[in-house]
Scaffold this motif. Structure first.
Motif, PDB file in Angstrom:
ATOM      1  N   PRO B 110       0.844  -1.212   0.000  1.00 59.33           N
ATOM      2  CA  PRO B 110       0.000   0.000   0.000  1.00 59.33           C
ATOM      3  C   PRO B 110       0.872   1.253   0.000  1.00 59.33           C
ATOM      4  CG  PRO B 110      -0.049  -1.120   2.135  1.00 59.33           C
ATOM      5  CD  PRO B 110       0.683  -2.026   1.206  1.00 59.33           C
ATOM      6  N   SER B 111       0.332   2.315  -0.570  1.00 59.11           N
ATOM      7  CA  SER B 111       1.138   3.535  -0.705  1.00 59.11           C
ATOM      8  C   SER B 111       1.506   4.141   0.644  1.00 59.11           C
ATOM      9  CB  SER B 111       0.359   4.575  -1.515  1.00 59.11           C
ATOM     10  OG  SER B 111       1.061   5.798  -1.508  1.00 59.11           O
ATOM     11  N   THR B 112       2.755   4.555   0.734  1.00 62.37           N
ATOM     12  CA  THR B 112       3.198   5.316   1.920  1.00 62.37           C
ATOM     13  C   THR B 112       3.896   6.599   1.468  1.00 62.37           C
ATOM     14  OG1 THR B 112       5.289   4.131   1.929  1.00 62.37           O
ATOM     15  CG2 THR B 112       3.554   3.239   3.333  1.00 62.37           C
ATOM     16  N   VAL B 119       4.440   5.158  -6.019  1.00 59.67           N
ATOM     17  CA  VAL B 119       3.767   4.003  -5.401  1.00 59.67           C
ATOM     18  C   VAL B 119       4.290   2.682  -5.964  1.00 59.67           C
ATOM     19  CG1 VAL B 119       1.538   2.928  -4.895  1.00 59.67           C
ATOM     20  CG2 VAL B 119       1.708   5.407  -4.968  1.00 59.67           C
TER      21      VAL B 119
END
Lengths: 289, 291
Positions: B110-112, B119
């Protein structure tokens, strides 16, 4: 009482209009710089990646900066999240601000992620005293870190929370007062939310402190059918619709001249079409304010 | 905790994050218990606090439909970004598989990051373990190449090498001269000639190249000229030389390492000239210009 935009240093001249800067328009803008136009750049599009802050986008922005004023508009500050402000993000934003010297910087009054994850969407907050305290504290911290006052934009909403203790306009006004920040009033978002959630958009405008409004956004939206009704979606993919223009006129009547910007992010048309929307806003502002 | 109390902001945000990112969709997430054998089970498990009851009923549209708007926006935005950034993978696997691949990727990574273009930085690692790579074993390397292209596109810019500065370098200094390579340059080594896929001009050409692709050692140079990213295959000696320069070896050491590597001495002068002209070499450090 000060009227809109007077709280901010260096406002634009009243004949200038703002347009959202998007990559498909780079060539048109560089080849034939439009007169009396400033641009709003999405900050994240010019931050680069972790190990690189260059590339075509930032170089083009620097060129455009030679002929036009720029403001920066962020989408990942995540000011409403319980997460601490991201130092990495803020350092990159600060570095971009130093490089571009925007007239001002704005972001959204919402949350975009939690527990370190970024959902890349503008998510709604419950409007409670607890959340108000939390967001004010974060804005003060961020403004201190950046060394500048920011503007925060009302987002389009598709739901609200039962435990909210105040209306969105009260929350937004109180945030701006206590955090001493500006308001970026998105007229399309007010309209979209009013239809989705069932409130009077004029009541919203009536409760916004004029002196805090530093910028206005105008954009188009789409209609989405669900199994049980229709929702307006903040898609920025078409011209500003008539009801949003009408609400803009009401805003100008209340706030006076405010730097106004047209956003168009999807199904992006020829630059001339975007510029014509800007011209329409300029004319309405002149006639009304 | 008493369940009638208002949720904290943390509880609300954790719940909303879960419900709009559950790959099964909002309705299923809210009504069905996930299979405990699912990979990345954490993406499907509801947080302890259920916050659905705290969303306002605003007829006629149901709460689920309202949450769906956010869920759809979340996935669509990331899918659009991936489609643009991993254009060749998209073309190779097709729209439907790419959509599933994106959903699977977001479960794993998941994107951070703030910039949506970042991403996909784990694409190679992700594809190494993905079922589609069984039929298309070059896919992980293609993912690495497309991420390298993104990094090259955004790399910092440094000034071009001034031609006069080369003329002023005394002959005695060349032995210890070090070359600064453009930060945008990436040296790409792999087992598949994925650069050929990246350079396929249209879909028909791409399909032909996929059909003909066979594993072999491949060395590519990813660079940026006038803002445009280029990917070109280079021979092993050129690749080795560039990697030595990137590691900071001086010319004397480079020549020593290259000696005996090939039967014919490589045309170093010609290569250096080419790399200076196209901006691969951005600076030459010598004792003179350092002092």
């Amino acid at each position: 009482m000060m009227k809109g935009s007077q709280m901010f240093l260096e406002p634009f001249s009243k004949s200038e209009i703002g347009l959202g800067l998007r990559a498909p328009h780079y060539s048109a803008i560089l080849e034939s710089p439009p007169k009396q136009t400033w641009f709003e750049a999405i900050a994240e599009n010019y931050m680069g990646v972790e190990k690189g802050t260059g590339g075509r986008a930032i170089r083009v922005l620097e060129k455009i900066r030679c002929n036009h004023d720029i403001v920066l508009h962020g989408v990942s500050l995540n000011i409403g999240s319980v997460d601490e402000p991201s130092e990495n993000y803020l350092k990159r934003l600060k570095s971009l601000i130093a490089r571009i010297e925007p007239k001002w910087t704005s972001d959204h009054l919402c949350w975009t992620g939690v527990n370190g994850e970024n959902l890349h969407d503008l998510l709604p907050l419950p409007y409670t005293e607890e959340v108000l305290d939390h967001v004010v504290e974060k804005i003060l911290w961020v403004q201190d870190f950046l060394g500048r006052r920011m503007l925060f934009e009302n987002v389009s909403a598709y739901l609200t929370f039962k435990h909210s203790q105040m209306e969105e306009w009260e929350f937004l006004s109180e945030i701006s007062r206590r955090a001493d920040c500006g308001i970026l009033l998105d007229i399309n978002n007010i309209y979209v939310s009013s239809k989705n959630l069932g409130f009077n958009p004029l009541t919203y405008l009536d409760h916004i402190p004029p002196a805090r409004v530093g910028q206005i956004h105008l954009a188009g939206h789409s209609i989405q059918k669900t199994n049980h009704g229709i929702c307006l979606i903040d898609t920025h993919d078409r011209p500003v619709p008539e009801p949003v223009w009408a609400l803009y006129v009401e805003a100008v009547k209340r706030f006076g001249w405010i730097p106004t910007l047209i956003e168009w992010d999807a199904s992006i048309p020829e630059f001339s079409i975007l510029a014509a929307e800007g011209e329409k806003a300029r004319n309405l502002m002149e006639v009304t304010s | 905790m008493m369940q009638h109390e208002n949720p904290t902001l943390l509880e609300l945000q954790q719940w909303m994050k879960w419900v709009i990112t559950d790959p099964r969709g909002v309705t299923t997430a809210l009504t069905e218990v996930p299979n405990l054998n699912l990979p990345f089970l954490i993406r499907y498990l509801a947080p302890e606090r259920n916050c659905l009851g705290f969303i306002m009923d605003t007829p006629p549209i149901l709460k689920c439909e309202r949450l769906d708007i956010y869920a759809e926006a979340y996935f669509t935005r990331l899918l659009e970004s991936f489609t643009a950034d991993f254009e060749i993978i998209f073309k190779v696997v097709g729209e439907d598989v790419f959509s599933k691949l994106t959903a699977d990727y977001l479960k794993a990574f998941p994107s951070t990051v703030p910039n949506i273009s970042e991403v996909g930085s784990h694409m190679e690692v992700f594809l190494l373990g993905h079922e589609y790579s069984e039929d298309l074993p070059f896919l992980p390397e293609l993912g690495r190449l497309e991420w390298a292209v993104i990094q090259t596109f955004y790399a910092d810019e440094v000034p071009n090498l001034d031609g006069d500065s080369i003329k002023n370098i005394p002959e005695s200094s060349w032995q210890n001269a070090e070359f600064v390579i453009d930060p945008a340059v990436q040296l790409f080594e792999g087992k598949w000639p994925v650069d050929q896929l990246w350079n396929a001009i249209d879909d028909t050409e791409l399909l032909k190249r996929i059909a003909a692709i066979a594993s072999r050692p491949t060395y590519s140079l990813v660079s940026r000229r006038f803002g445009v990213v280029h990917v070109e295959e280079v021979n092993g000696v050129k690749f080795y030389l560039l990697s030595l320069m990137k590691q900071g070896f001086c010319l004397g050491d480079i020549c020593e390492k290259l000696a005996g590597l090939t039967l014919d001495p490589p045309p170093l002068l010609e290569w250096f000239r080419e790399w200076i002209e196209c901006g691969i070499i951005r600076k030459i450090h010598t004792k003179e210009n350092e002092s």
